[in-house]
Design a protein around this motif. Structure first.
Motif, PDB file in Angstrom:
ATOM      1  N   SER A   1       2.582  56.073  47.736  1.00 45.50           N
ATOM      2  CA  SER A   1       3.706  57.003  47.799  1.00 45.50           C
ATOM      3  C   SER A   1       3.338  58.289  47.103  1.00 45.50           C
ATOM      4  O   SER A   1       2.659  58.283  46.079  1.00 45.50           O
ATOM      5  CB  SER A   1       4.923  56.373  47.128  1.00 45.50           C
ATOM      6  N   SER A   2       3.794  59.396  47.657  1.00 45.53           N
ATOM      7  CA  SER A   2       3.597  60.689  46.992  1.00 45.53           C
ATOM      8  C   SER A   2       4.861  61.111  46.277  1.00 45.53           C
ATOM      9  O   SER A   2       5.008  62.265  45.884  1.00 45.53           O
ATOM     10  CB  SER A   2       3.209  61.746  48.023  1.00 45.53           C
ATOM     11  N   GLY A   3       5.778  60.179  46.121  1.00 43.27           N
ATOM     12  CA  GLY A   3       7.005  60.488  45.384  1.00 43.27           C
ATOM     13  C   GLY A   3       7.362  59.304  44.515  1.00 43.27           C
ATOM     14  O   GLY A   3       6.514  58.766  43.812  1.00 43.27           O
ATOM     15  N   GLN A   4       8.612  58.888  44.595  1.00 40.51           N
ATOM     16  CA  GLN A   4       9.058  57.726  43.840  1.00 40.51           C
ATOM     17  C   GLN A   4       8.257  56.493  44.266  1.00 40.51           C
ATOM     18  O   GLN A   4       7.847  56.398  45.426  1.00 40.51           O
ATOM     19  CB  GLN A   4      10.550  57.487  44.124  1.00 40.51           C
ATOM     20  N   PRO A   5       8.053  55.567  43.322  1.00 39.18           N
ATOM     21  CA  PRO A   5       7.346  54.342  43.721  1.00 39.18           C
ATOM     22  C   PRO A   5       8.134  53.574  44.786  1.00 39.18           C
ATOM     23  O   PRO A   5       9.368  53.544  44.728  1.00 39.18           O
ATOM     24  CB  PRO A   5       7.264  53.527  42.433  1.00 39.18           C
TER      25      PRO A   5
END
Lengths: 1142, 506
Positions: A795-799
Motif C-alpha cells: 500500500s502507498s497509503g494506510q496499511p
C-alpha cells in the motif's frame, strides 16, 4: 546420539541424521562382532583331522563353512579316509587337497558344492549318504536330456528335503538310493529351468530339461532402483534404453517418450527449445494435482516443477502467466541416461508413496566401468527446425472492411487484421505501411516470420576406473535458436558419477549434476499483448508480414499494424520485448551400501535436487497498449531433499522359496521460495530497471512441506515360476492437521509363469499371467491449506489487509487414496518371434482433495474438500514381432496401443462441475464434470431445432446461443505407436509412427480468424450479402438478409458459438526416423566404435482434422489440455547425429 | 547373527512409531507470510478501497458519456453481447473482496461495545456495497453471502431485492442511531471521513434517501416513509460532507490511485495524444453535444481535444464521437476525450455520494410534496451549484467560478410552471451532468424516471435490439456453482439478460 535412539526419545525432525546414526550404529555392531562368518563363496577354514572317513570330513566342513555338498551315492565311499591339517586356508584349496587323491572333482555353485568322479568308478553303488542302515533303500535311476533329447551331463539331482543328491554322468545318467518310494526329485542345471519330478514309486524317471528363454532373465530397474527379474514382476513395467533418446534428440527427454510405451500419453509442448513436456500415465488420476508422474533418478526422487507455475490458458498480461518456463525433466541431458523404466501401476509405485500415484519414470544414469585407460564418448547432434503447419485461410477476399479494400494508410491500419475487403484482384491498395502494394493473396506469412530453428548439442564423456572405483564424467552444451527470431535457449550440464568399494562390505555411489540453463524471449501464448504469434497468424491475407518490419520506429516505439493496440506488432515483440531467465540447478546424491551378512544389506542414501531461478520480463516503453511499459520478475528457490535408509534381504528360505525383503524409512523435505515482483511505468522511458518503476510490488511465497515415511516390501518366489509381492507404507504429511496427517497403504501382487510351471505347446515359448492390487495415498499438495490467514497488501497509503487466499481452508482434510487393480498376460510365441503383452487396469481415486470452485458469493472462490472420486479404466497392449532375422538383416516390429476411459465420479455434494481453465475471453472452458472424463472442453453451441434449423433471436437477428455444453474430451483416450527397426549389415533404420485419438481441441486462433474474416467459414455472402434462414425462438420461419457491410459483425458474433471452433484432435504422425550407419573404424586403433545417423522428428502428419494448426498445439504442461491458444507453431526437426567412442 | 541386528532395526522402527513422525509439522505448515488474525482497521481500509474501485465502467458508455469504435467488452455504448463478460464483473469482484472484508471486520468487532462506532461505519459501508450491487443485478445473495468460511454456506440463496432493501433501511437506521461520540473510531484508517461520526451519520441518511427514492415507481408509500426518515436524520447538504474516498496518490501502488481515473487511463487514455487510445475510447457525441448546447462551463473542465499532441479545452473544437462506428475513423484524433488534469487525475478523490445528488433528490421530493424545507427550484439550483463546485476537488483545472455558475443557472431554470414531468426531466438532465462520472447512479435514476431521455444507439449486431440495458447479467459461473439458487432468482425476477427489469424498475 546412540543413547537417544535406544531410548526412543528422538524426534523425526531430521531423518537424515537418524539414517546416518543408525547406519553408523550398524557399522559398529558388525565391526565389533568377531568371527563373523561372512558368506564368501570361498571362505577360509581351519581343519585338522586324521584318518577320518571322507563323508565325516565333509560333514565337518559343512558345519564350519556352512556349505552343502551334493554327490552321487556312487561317488563317495566311507571307506575313503582323509588326513589333513590346514589353517585359515581357502575352502577351494582344502577341498582340492581332500578330493583330488580320491580321483574326485568338485564345482562350487550357489550354496552347493557338487562333487563328482573325474571318471566314473566302475564299481556299482555301495555307498550310503545319511541313511540309517536298517532302512530299506529303494533305487531310482534315469536319464536327463535337453529339449532336443540330447543327454545332459552335470545336472544336479536331489531328493527334496534331504541331502541325498547326485549329478548326471557324461551320458546324462543318474542313479540314487532313496529311503522310500515317495518324495520329489529336483533337477537343476545352469541355464535351464528347475524341474521337479514326483518319485511316486518309480524306479526309472527320465527328465527333459527346458532351456531358460532369454526373456526370463531380463532384468529391469524397479522402485528404489532395485533390479529385478522381469518375469517376477506383478505389474507392467517398460524399459527404454538411453540410446533411444540420444539420436533423434528432443531437448526434453520426456517428449521422446511419445508413442513408445503403451499407456503413456506424452506430449512435448509447442513452445520452442527449453519447453516443458506433459506426461500422463494411465490417465489423469487426481482432480487437483499435476497428474504427471514422479521422476526418479537412480532411485531418488527428482524435482519436475515449473518455476512460477505452468503456463495458464488465459494468464494476465503481466508477462508471467502465459509463458512456458520449462520443467525439471528438461534439464536432464539425454546422453547421461543409461535407461528409463516406466512404472505404470500402483504396485510399482507403492514404495515411492503419494507422489507416485501417477506412475514413476525411473531414470538410471550412466556409470563408469573398470577398464584400462580412459574411455571417451563423444556425441554431437545438429538439428534444424521448421514450422509444420501454415493456416489454410481464405484467399478470395482481401484486407478491408465492408467489402472494400483500404485506399489510405489509416484505412489500412483500421483493417490491419481484417480480411472483409474486396475480392482479391491483383489491383493495388495502400497497406499498413502507407505504401501501395498489389492486392494479392500472401500465403507464406508464417514461413516468412518464423525462421529456421537450430539446435546444436555436444556431449563429451569420460569413463574409467578400476575394481574399487569407477567414474564417469560428462559435460554437455546445448545451444538452440528457436524458430521465433531472437529466442534462444542454452543448457550446459556437467554430470559426475562415482561408484566404488571400501573394503569387501561397503560400496558407495555418488552422483553430482550441475546445470546452467539460459533462455531468452521464450514465446507466449494466449492473449494478444506481447504475443508475437498474432501478427504472422492473423495479419490480413493481402498483407505481407515483412511490411510490418521492424515493428518499431526511430524513437523505438511500436509501429501499429491494426486498430486494436492490444495485438502487439510481432516484430516489435521479438525486437523490443525482453525476457530472459536463468536456472542454476544442482542434483546431488550419495549412497552407501553395507553388506551386513550374506543376503542382507543396508543402504543409506541422501539426495538433493536444488535450483535457483531468475526470470525477468520487460514489456518495453513505447508499446502501444502499455506506453509506459511493465515489468515482471520471478525469483525462485526450489529444493527437494530426501533421506532414505533401507535394509534389503535377498536369499533362499528353502530350496523352493526365495525371498527378497526390504524395509526402510524415507524423509522428504521440499522448500519452494518465490518472490514475484510486478511493476508498471518506467519513469524514464527505455530504461529498464526496477529502480525506474513508478509502481512496484513484490509478493513472497514460502512453501515448506515434508513427508516422513516407513515402508516394507517382500517378494516371495516359488520355484522360479510363482511370485508374490507385498508392500506396505505409512506416510505422515506435513500439509495436513495432526489428527489426519498419516495413512497406511498396502499392495499385493502376484505373477505366475505358466510356461515354467507346465509343459505348454511348443508354439508358446513363454507365458505369464500377473495381477496386482495396490493403494497409494497422498496428502494435500500445497501447504497452509488447513488454516485461514490474513496478509497485508502493498500500500502507498494506510496499511491494508485481506484474507490471504480466496480458498476456504479446511482443517479436516484427510489424505486421499488411489487404488489400482491390474491384471495382465504376457506371451512369447514361435520361438520368441512374436510377443504379446496385455494389461487391464482399474485405477480409482477416492477422497480426492479438490479445490472446488464455489460461488464467489460465499466470500471465497474455492473450498478445499476431500470429496473427489475419479476412475481410470483401461487396457494396454504391446505386440512385438520379428518378421526377419538373418545374419545380415533383421526386422523388428513393435506396436503399442492403449485405451483409457476416465470418468469423474464425484466432485462434491450437489456440485457437478469444476472449472479448470477458461480460454481468452471465456470463449471455451475446460471443466471437470461428473459422469464425463477428466478435462472436458465445455462451451456453447448455435441452437438448432429438432429438424436441424438454426434458431434465431428475432430481436437481434443472431442465432441463439445454447447454455454451456460438453463439446469433447481434452485428453486423448486412445494412444498408439508402431515402431519398425531394420538392420542391414552396418545400417539400421528405425521408424516410429504414433497416433492419438478420441480427443478434441478448441482453437482460439480460429475464433479470431473468423472474427477477422480469414477463416473460410466467413466466405458465404461476400458477394452481395448473405441470406440466413432458420426459425425464430417461437418456431416460426425466419429469414434475414445481411448486407456485405453487416457480414463482419455477423461473423464476429460466431465467437459466441464455441462448437464451431472445436475440432477432432486425433492424429497419426510419422514421429521419428533414424537412419544410422556404424562406421568401419576397426582399423583405427584409438576408436572403438563410431556411428553416424540421419534423424528426423515430426516428419510428416499422416492424418489430422485441424486445417489451420497442428493438433498437438499445446502450450502448457498444466492439467488443462484441449486448447489451441495462438502459441508458437509446431515444428519438424531434421538432424545429424555423430557418436564416437574412444 | 540375526539376533545382533534385529533389536536395532526394531528400535529404529519403534522410534519412528512412538515419537510421532510428524513432529514439527504444524510449525512447518504455518504460512510465514500470513497472520492468523484480522486487523479490523487494515481490513476496513481495504474494504473501502475495494468497494470504491468496484465501479461499473461500461455504464459510462451506456449512459452515453463515452464510446469507442471497438465493440470490445467494457464499452457499454453499443449494447453488444460482449458486454456480458464485463457486466458481471462488479458481482464477481464484490463478494470475495469488499464483502468478504467488511464481513470479516464486522464479525471481529460486533460483540465489543467499545467498538460501536467502528461497527456502525462498517454496517453503513456494507449497506453501501450491497445497495450498489442490488441496483445493478436485482436479486442477489445477501443474508447468506460471505458465510463460506464461518457457516460453510457454499450456495447462498438469492434474496429478493425488496427484502434486501428492507434490510438496508434497517441497517442504515440502526447504525446511524448507534454512533456514540465518546467511543473510538477507525480514525485515519477510515479514508472517507477519518472517523468523523457526525459525517458517517449523514452518509447513512443520505444513502437512505437515495435508496428510498429508488422505490418511487414500485412502492411510493415506502419511498415516502424512508425519504422522510432520511431527511429527518440529516443529509449531506454541504460539499464539505461529500462522501468520498480520500488519500489517493499519483505514484505508488495501483490500489492507492483513484480507481476510475486509473481504469480510464489504463484502458484508453494513458498515451495522452488523442490518437493512440488503447481501446479507441472518446467522449460520446451525445454528452459533448449537450454540454456544448448548454454552454456548460464543465465542458472545459472535463473535455479536451488534442491539437498536435497538446490538450485543448476550447469549447468550439470539442466534438463527441458517434457510438455507431465499427472501426477507427481517420479523424479519430479530432474527438474529445477526458481531461487528464481533472477526471483522470490519479490523486483526485473518488466521489461516492454528493451534496449535488442529495439536492436533486430533495428537489424531486419537494415536487412530490415529501419535503417542504425548501422549494424544488431552489434545491435544483443548489444541486447545480454543488455539482459545479465539486470539480474544485479535482484541482485547479476543475475550478468553476461563481459567476459562471450563476450565469449557467440563469439560463437553466427549473420550469416551475411546467408539468411535474417536465420539471423532473430538467432535474434529471442536470443530474446526468451533475453526478458525472457516477454513471451507475445516473443509470439507476434513468431507469426509475426515464430521464435523461437518452436515444438508444442501434449499433449493427447489438444484443438488445437497440434498447438500453435495464440491468447487468449474473456471472456465468453462478449457473454452474450456485445453480438452484440462480435458477430460483431467474424464475422470480425474469430472464438473466440485459433487458429484464428488476423489482423497483417494474
Amino acid at each position: 546420539m546412540t543413547n537417544n535412539i535406544l531410548s526412543g526419545q528422538f524426534s523425526c525432525k531430521n531423518l537424515v541424521s537418524i539414517i546416518f546414526t543408525a547406519f553408523l550404529l550398524l557399522l559398529n555392531v558388525f565391526s565389533m562382532a568377531e568371527n563373523v562368518h561372512f558368506q564368501d563363496p570361498d571362505p577360509r577354514i581351519s581343519l585338522n583331522v586324521s584318518k577320518i572317513p571322507v563323508t565325516e570330513v565333509l560333514r565337518r566342513i559343512n558345519k564350519l563353512a556352512k556349505v552343502d555338498f551334493a554327490y552321487g551315492s556312487d561317488v563317495l565311499s566311507s571307506s575313503d579316509r582323509v588326513t589333513i591339517n590346514v589353517k585359515d586356508e581357502k575352502l577351494s584349496v582344502v577341498l582340492k587337497m581332500i578330493l583330488e587323491p580320491l580321483n574326485l572333482q568338485f564345482s562350487i555353485g550357489d550354496n552347493l558344492i557338487i562333487i563328482e568322479a573325474v571318471r566314473p568308478r566302475n564299481k556299482l553303488p555301495a555307498a550310503k549318504a545319511s541313511i540309517s542302515p536298517d532302512q530299506q533303500e529303494i533305487p531310482i535311476k534315469g536319464t536327463v536330456t535337453d529339449q532336443k533329447g540330447l543327454p545332459l551331463p552335470g545336472v544336479s539331482v536331489k531328493l527334496k528335503g534331504s541331502s541325498i543328491a547326485t549329478t548326471t554322468t557324461s551320458d546324462g545318467r543318474y542313479s540314487l538310493l532313496l529311503p522310500d518310494g515317495s518324495g520329489t526329485l529336483i533337477f537343476t542345471f545352469m541355464g535351464y529351468l528347475v524341474q521337479e519330478i514326483a518319485v511316486a514309486g518309480r524306479a526309472v524317471a527320465d527328465v527333459a530339461m527346458k532351456e531358460q528363454s532369454q526373456e526370463l532373465t531380463e532384468v529391469v530397474v524397479t522402485a528404489l532402483g532395485i533390479k529385478r527379474d522381469k518375469k517376477s514382476l506383478a505389474y507392467a513395467v517398460s524399459e527404454i534404453s538411453g540410446s533411444e533418446f540420444t539420436q533423434a534428440r528432443e531437448n526434453n527427454v520426456a517428449n521422446a517418450l511419445t508413442g513408445k510405451v503403451a499407456g503413456v500419453n506424452a506430449t512435448g509442448l509447442s513452445t520452442g527449445p527449453g519447453g516443458s513436456s506433459r506426461v500422463i500415465i494411465r490417465g489423469n488420476g487426481s482432480l487437483n494435482g499435476s497428474n504427471q508422474p514422479l521422476y526418479v533418478i537412480n532411485g531418488m526422487p527428482m524435482d519436475n516443477s515449473t518455476p512460477g507455475g505452468s503456463a495458464t490458458s488465459n494468464g494476465g498480461s503481466d508477462g508471467t502467466g502465459n509463458v512456458d518456463r520449462g520443467d525439471g525433466i528438461s534439464g536432464i541431458n539425454p546422453d547421461d541416461i543409461e535407461s528409463i523404466s516406466v512404472l505404470k501401476g500402483g504396485t510399482a509405485a507403492a514404495l515411492y508413496g503419494a507422489r507416485a500415484a501417477n506412475g514413476v519414470i525411473l531414470i538410471t544414469t550412466k556409470k563408469g566401468r573398470a577398464q584400462k585407460g580412459v574411455g571417451i564418448d563423444f556425441n554431437s547432434t545438429f538439428n534444424v527446425d521448421r514450422v509444420i503447419v501454415s493456416p489454410d485461410w481464405q484467399y478470395e477476399y482481401g484486407q478491408g472492411t465492408d467489402g472494400t479494400k483500404p485506399v489510405t494508410q489509416s484505412q489500412a491500419l483500421a483493417s490491419g487484421r481484417r480480411s472483409f475487403g474486396a475480392r482479391i484482384d491483383g489491383s493495388s491498395f495502400i497497406a499498413a505501411d502507407g505504401l501501395s502494394h498489389t492486392y494479392a493473396a500472401v500465403k507464406d506469412n508464417v514461413k516468412d516470420f518464423y525462421k529456421t530453428g537450430t539446435s546444436f548439442t555436444n556431449t563429451l564423456a569420460f569413463t574409467g576406473g578400476n575394481d574399487n572405483l569407477t567414474y564417469r564424467f560428462s559435460g554437455s552444451n546445448l545451444s538452440s535458436n528457436s524458430i521465433l527470431p531472437n529466442s534462444t535457449y542454452n543448457r550446459k550440464t556437467a554430470n559426475l558419477s562415482l561408484n566404488g568399494k571400501v573394503g569387501s562390505r561397503v560400496s558407495f555411489e555418488a552422483l553430482a549434476q550441475y546445470n546452467v540453463e539460459n533462455a531468452r524471449n521464450r514465446p507466449t501464448a494466449g492473449d494478444a499483448l506481447g504475443n508475437p504469434n498474432w501478427t504472422p497468424l492473423l495479419v490480413a491475407n493481402t498483407t505481407d508480414v515483412d511490411w510490418l518490419k521492424p515493428g518499431f520506429n526511430a524513437g523505438g516505439n511500436e509501429i501499429p499494424w491494426n486498430d486494436a493496440s492490444i495485438a502487439t506488432n510481432g516484430y516489435f515483440v521479438v525486437n523490443k520485448f525482453r525476457q530472459k531467465d536463468t536456472k542454476n540447478r544442482f542434483i546431488g546424491q550419495a549412497g552407501l551400501t553395507f553388506q551386513l551378512v550374506k543376503n542382507l544389506t543396508a543402504k543409506a542414501t541422501v539426495s538433493r535436487d536444488f535450483y535457483n531461478y531468475d526470470y525477468e520480463y520487460i514489456l518495453p516503453s513505447g508499446t502501444l497498449y502499455t506506453p509506459n511499459g511493465q515489468y515482471a520478475a520471478l525469483k525462485a528457490d526450489n529444493a527437494e531433499t530426501n533421506g532414505l535408509l533401507t535394509l534389503n534381504y535377498s536369499g533362499k528360505i528353502t530350496d523352493d522359496f526365495t525371498l527378497n525383503a526390504l524395509a526402510g524409512g524415507n524423509q522428504q523435505r521440499s522448500v519452494y521460495n518465490l518472490l514475484s515482483t510486478t511493476g508498471r511505468n518506467f519513469t524514464i522511458p527505455y530504461f529498464y530497471s526496477t529502480t525506474n518503476l513508478s509502481t512496484i510490488a513484490s509478493v513472497p511465497t514460502n512453501n515448506r512441506t515434508a513427508i516422513n515415511s516407513l515402508f516394507a516390501s517382500a517378494d516371495l518366489g516359488f520355484r522360479s515360476y510363482l511370485f508374490l509381492t507385498l508392500t506396505g507404507r505409512q506416510d505422515w504429511f506435513s500439509t495436513l492437521s495432526p489428527e489426519n496427517n498419516h495413512l497406511f497403504y498396502p499392495s499385493i501382487g502376484g505373477s505366475f509363469v505358466l510356461s515354467d510351471a507346465f509343459a505348454l505347446p511348443k508354439v508358446i515359448s513363454f507365458a505369464k499371467i500377473r495381477a496386482s492390487w495396490a493403494q497409494v495415498g497422498g496428502g494435500a499438495p500445497d501447504p497452509y491449506q488447513i488454516n485461514l490467514g490474513y496478509t497485508s497488501q502493498p500500500s502507498s497509503g494506510q496499511p491494508i489487509q485481506n484474507v490471504t487466499s480466496t480458498t476456504i481452508s479446511n482443517r479436516n482434510l484427510q489424505p486421499y487414496t488411489s487404488t489400482t487393480t491390474e491384471a495382465g498376460i504376457e506371451a512369447k510365441l514361435l520361438n520368441n518371434r512374436l510377443g504379446v503383452d496385455l494389461t487391464f487396469y482399474n485405477r480409482k481415486t477416492t477422497n480426492d482433495i479438490v479445490y472446488t470452485a464455489i460461488s464467489g458469493t460465499t466470500g471465497f472462490n474455492n473450498v478445499i474438500l476431500n470429496v473427489g472420486e475419479l476412475d481410470n479404466r483401461g487396457v494396454e497392449a504391446l505386440f512385438t514381432g520379428t518378421p526377419a532375422k538373418t545374419k545380415n538383416f533383421s526386422w523388428n516390429v513393435s506396436y503399442n496401443v492403449s485405451y483409457n476411459k476416465n470418468t469423474v465420479q464425484k466432485l462434491s455434494e450437489g456440485l457437478n462441475q469444476i472449472q479448470m481453465a477458461s480460454s481468452v475471453n471465456s470463449y471455451a472452458f475446460i471443466n471437470n464434470i461428473v459422469g464425463q472424463s477428466y478435462g472436458s472442453i465445455v462451451g456453447t453451441r448455435m441452437q438448432k431445432d429438432a429438424s436441424g434449423n438454426t434458431v434465431f433471436n428475432a430481436t437481434t437477428g443472431l442465432p441463439v446461443t445454447t447454455g454451456l455444453e460438453v463439446l469433447g474430451k481434452g485428453v486423448a483416450p486412445w494412444t498408439m505407436g508402431i515402431s519398425n527397426d531394420f538392420r542391414f549389415k552396418d545400417f539400421t533404420l528405425s521408424i516410429l509412427v504414433d497416433g492419438k485419438f478420441g480427443n478434441k481441441i478448441f482453437s482460439l486462433m480460429d475464433v479470431y480468424a473468423t472474427r477477422l474474416g480469414l477463416n473460410k467459414m466467413t466466405l458465404p455472402g461476400r458477394d452481395g450479402g448473405l441470406t440466413v434462414t432458420g426459425v425464430t425462438q417461437s418456431g416460426a420461419p425466419y429469414t434475414r438478409f445481411i448486407p456485405v457491410s453487416g457480414l463482419q459483425s455477423y461473423y464476429d458474433n460466431y465467437k459466441s458459438y464455441t462448437d464451431l471452433f472445436v475440432y477432432n484432435a486425433g492424429f497419426v504422425k510419422l514421429r521419428q526416423i533414424i537412419l544410422s550407419y556404424a562406421l568401419p573404424v576397426k582399423k583405427i586403433a584409438a576408436v572403438q566404435s563410431a556411428a553416424i545417423s540421419l534423424v528426423a522428428r515430426n516428419l510428416l502428419t499422416i492424418y489430422k482434422q485441424t486445417d489451420n494448426f497442428d493438433p498437438e498445439q499445446s502450450f502448457t504442461n498444466s492439467s488443462s489440455q484441449g486448447f489451441e491458444s495462438i502459441g508458437l507453431p509446431r515444428t519438424r526437426t531434421i538432424g545429424l547425429n555423430l557418436m564416437v567412442k574412444f | 547373527m540375526k539376533r545382533q541386528f534385529s533389536p536395532i532395526i526394531l528400535v529404529f522402527l519403534l522410534c519412528f512409531a512412538l515419537s510421532g513422525c510428524d513432529k514439527g509439522f504444524e510449525e512447518m505448515n504455518t504460512n510465514p507470510n500470513a497472520s492468523p488474525l484480522v486487523n479490523p482497521a487494515f481490513t476496513f481500509t481495504k474494504a473501502e478501497l475495494d468497494g470504491a474501485a468496484n465501479a461499473m465502467v461500461l455504464l459510462q458508455g451506456t449512459m452515453q458519456y463515452t464510446t469507442s469504435y471497438n465493440d470490445v467488452a467494457g464499452f457499454g455504448a453499443k449494447y453488444v453481447l460482449s458486454q456480458r463478460s464485463s457486466s458481471y464483473l462488479a458481482f464477481t469482484n464484490a463478494y470475495p473482496k469488499e464483502i468478504n472484508e467488511i464481513i470479516s471486520v464486522i464479525n471481529t468487532i460486533k460483540d465489543d461495545p467499545a467498538q460501536v462506532n467502528l461497527l456502525s461505519a462498517s454496517r453503513i459501508w456494507k449497506a453501501y456495497i450491497f445497495s450498489r450491487l442490488t441496483d445493478l443485478y436485482g436479486d442477489i445473495p445477501y443474508t447468506q453471502a460471505g458465510k463460506g468460511y464461518t457457516d460453510a454456506i457454499y450456495k447462498p440463496v438469492y434474496d429478493t431485492q425488496q427484502s434486501i432493501y428492507a434490510d438496508l433501511f434497517k441497517e442504515l437506521e440502526e447504525a446511524a442511531l448507534a454512533f456514540d461520540a465518546a467511543r473510538a473510531t477507525f480514525g485515519q484508517a477510515d479514508l472517507i471521513y477519518g472517523g468523523n461520526t457526525t459525517q458517517w451519520k449523514k452518509f447513512a441518511y443520505s444513502l437512505m434517501l437515495r435508496q428510498a427514492m429508488r422505490m418511487t415507481k414500485v412502492d411510493p408509500a415506502a419511498a415516502e416513509l424512508w425519504a422522510k426518515k432520511a431527511i429527518a436524520g440529516g443529509l449531506i447538504l454541504d460539499n464539505a460532507d461529500i462522501a468520498k474516498v480520500n488519500g489517493y496518490v499519483v505514484t505508488g501502488q495501483d490500489i492507492n490511485k483513484n480507481p476510475l481515473a486509473l481504469n480510464m487511463l489504463n484502458s484508453d487514455y494513458i498515451q495522452a495524444n488523442g490518437n493512440s487510445n488503447t481501446e479507441g475510447g472518446k467522449f460520446q457525441d451525445v454528452f459533448i453535444n449537450s454540454l456544448k448546447a448548454n454552454k456548460d462551463p464543465r465542458l472545459a473542465v472535463l473535455s479536451v481535444v488534442y491539437i498536435n499532441g497538446r490538450p485543448d479545452t476550447s469549447a468550439a473544437i470539442q466534438k463527441g464521437m458517434s457510438a455507431m462506428l465499427g472501426s477507427k475513423p481517420s479523424d479519430f484524433v479530432t474527438y474529445s476525450e477526458p481531461n487528464q488534469r481533472t477526471i483522470l487525475q490519479l490523486n483526485s478523490p473518488y466521489l461516492l455520494l454528493t451534496n449535488a445528488e442529495m439536492n436533486f433528490l430533495l428537489a424531486e421530493a419537494a415536487l412530490r410534496g415529501w419535503y417542504t424545507g425548501n422549494s424544488a427550484a431552489a434545491l435544483y439550483e443548489n444541486g447545480i451549484t454543488a455539482a459545479m463546485q465539486q470539480w474544485t476537488l479535482f484541482g485547479p483545472a476543475g475550478i468553476i467560478t461563481p459567476n459562471q455558475i450563476s450565469t449557467y443557472i440563469r439560463y437553466h431554470k427549473l420550469p416551475v410552471s411546467g408539468t411535474v414531468a417536465a420539471q423532473l426531466e430538467q432535474i434529471y438532465n442536470e443530474f446526468w451532468v451533475g453526478v458525472y462520472p457516477n454513471s451507475q447512479e445516473v443509470f439507476a435514476t434513468y431507469r426509475r424516471t426515464g430521464f435523461p431521455a437518452l436515444v438508444p444507439n442501434n449499433y449493427v449486431g447489438n444484443a438488445t435490439g437497440g434498447k438500453i440495458f435495464r440491468r447487468m447479467e449474473y456471472p456465468m459461473t453462478e449457473q454452474n456453482l450456485n445453480a438452484e439458487n440462480y435458477k430460483a432468482a431467474v424464475a422470480r425476477q425474469g430472464p438473466d439478460d440485459f433487458l429484464t427489469r428488476m423489482w423497483w424498475d417494474k
